[in-house]
Write an enzyme that holds these catalytic residues in place. Sequence first.
Site, PDB file in Angstrom:
ATOM      1  N   ARG A 114     -78.683  47.024  56.216  1.00  0.00           N
ATOM      2  CA  ARG A 114     -77.963  46.271  55.175  1.00  0.00           C
ATOM      3  C   ARG A 114     -78.124  47.063  53.886  1.00  0.00           C
ATOM      4  NH1 ARG A 114     -76.571  40.713  53.865  1.00  0.00           N
ATOM      5  NH2 ARG A 114     -77.005  40.247  51.669  1.00  0.00           N
ATOM      6  N   HIS A 141     -68.471  43.580  56.333  1.00  0.00           N
ATOM      7  CA  HIS A 141     -69.518  42.645  56.755  1.00  0.00           C
ATOM      8  C   HIS A 141     -69.144  42.106  58.140  1.00  0.00           C
ATOM      9  CE1 HIS A 141     -72.904  40.173  56.549  1.00  0.00           C
ATOM     10  NE2 HIS A 141     -72.672  39.453  55.460  1.00  0.00           N
ATOM     11  N   GLN A 144     -70.834  38.871  59.830  1.00  0.00           N
ATOM     12  CA  GLN A 144     -70.409  37.612  59.221  1.00  0.00           C
ATOM     13  C   GLN A 144     -69.079  37.160  59.822  1.00  0.00           C
ATOM     14  OE1 GLN A 144     -71.941  35.574  56.632  1.00  0.00           O
ATOM     15  NE2 GLN A 144     -70.377  34.260  57.562  1.00  0.00           N
ATOM     16  N   ASP A 236     -65.865  33.400  48.556  1.00  0.00           N
ATOM     17  CA  ASP A 236     -67.140  34.095  48.401  1.00  0.00           C
ATOM     18  C   ASP A 236     -67.447  34.140  46.908  1.00  0.00           C
ATOM     19  OD1 ASP A 236     -69.425  35.577  48.871  1.00  0.00           O
ATOM     20  OD2 ASP A 236     -68.378  37.446  49.343  1.00  0.00           O
ATOM     21  N   CYS A 276     -69.547  32.336  52.999  1.00  0.00           N
ATOM     22  CA  CYS A 276     -70.590  33.125  53.655  1.00  0.00           C
ATOM     23  C   CYS A 276     -71.970  32.894  53.040  1.00  0.00           C
ATOM     24  CB  CYS A 276     -70.232  34.608  53.641  1.00  0.00           C
ATOM     25  SG  CYS A 276     -69.990  35.283  51.987  1.00  0.00           S
ATOM     26  N   ARG A 304     -74.542  32.741  62.495  1.00  0.00           N
ATOM     27  CA  ARG A 304     -74.937  34.156  62.402  1.00  0.00           C
ATOM     28  C   ARG A 304     -75.921  34.489  63.521  1.00  0.00           C
ATOM     29  NH1 ARG A 304     -74.777  36.853  57.469  1.00  0.00           N
ATOM     30  NH2 ARG A 304     -75.732  38.552  58.646  1.00  0.00           N
TER      31      ARG A 304
END
Length: 317
Positions: A114, A141, A144, A236, A276, A304
């Site tokens: 990440r 991502h 996600q 987001d 998210c 997730r």
Amino acid sequence: MTALQHAELNLAGKDLLTLAELESHEIRLLVEKAVALKEKTAQKQIVQPLKGKILGMIFDKSSTRTRVSFEVGMIQLGGNALFLNGNDLQLGRGETIADTARVLSQYVDGIMIRTFSHQSVEELAKYADIPVINGLTDLYHPCQALADLLTIHEHKGKLEGLKLAYIGDGNNVAHSLMIACSKVGIDVAIAAPEEYAPDETVTAQCKEYAEQSGAKLIITDSPYEAAKNADILYTDVWTSMGQENENQERLRDFHGYQVNEELAAIANEDFLFMHCLPAHRGEEVSSAIIDGAHSVVFQQAGNRLHAQKALLVEILK
């Protein structure tokens, strides 16, 4: 989701840097596998196909959901996860990504990273002898988006023929959603101020995917055009990690892009609200929406774990 006919999922030993690397049937099969693994977890069944496997997890960006979901996922699957803070590695003291990749390949069975630069992840994958999973970059991502598809399927019973409206910054989350939706046949509308529109290369790719799947891709600066008759409203944060010095400018630029009761009124009556997380109530979303009856954000966060477990099993098996 019915079983896919004449389709195989063969990801063993492969990297997952973006969902563009997967065929549409592979994305659907990963969702199917996530559904099955989640059911077994709910039934307290022990499923440990990754006994003896170790996942190295490199974090240049702090995390709640990514770290906990990958670590718990590896434990539940019988393996182990090793947390590696990027600042604590020799990477933080000048060792090259290539050398780091070669060294970690001697110790662990896979790497999840990440970080900021997507180019760094590509370089890591190039020199590693083990699979590399993109846990987040500034451009994509993918994990996600897999969890998002799982959540949508659980609530809607299907993927094809739905409409997802993403309101806000055309960022990494938007990019992976565009790829995922256009590949599996979900219409996707992205509403962002012109200067925050999705990457043009990603948009061009997704137009091709949409043509193949029969989905529609809409890029607009109108939240109302995007949200009209939407089955899913998604947003987001307006200021992502590493953009803190732009916060005041972004608050001005995204004025009018909040997902609130007024915008939700033109979506379909049974719309889902997704985010998210982490969320900034009163900025990109009103409290009434994120804490309301249509919100599935915490189930989405929980998924997730299950989506990534499916990915880990297929890549590390």
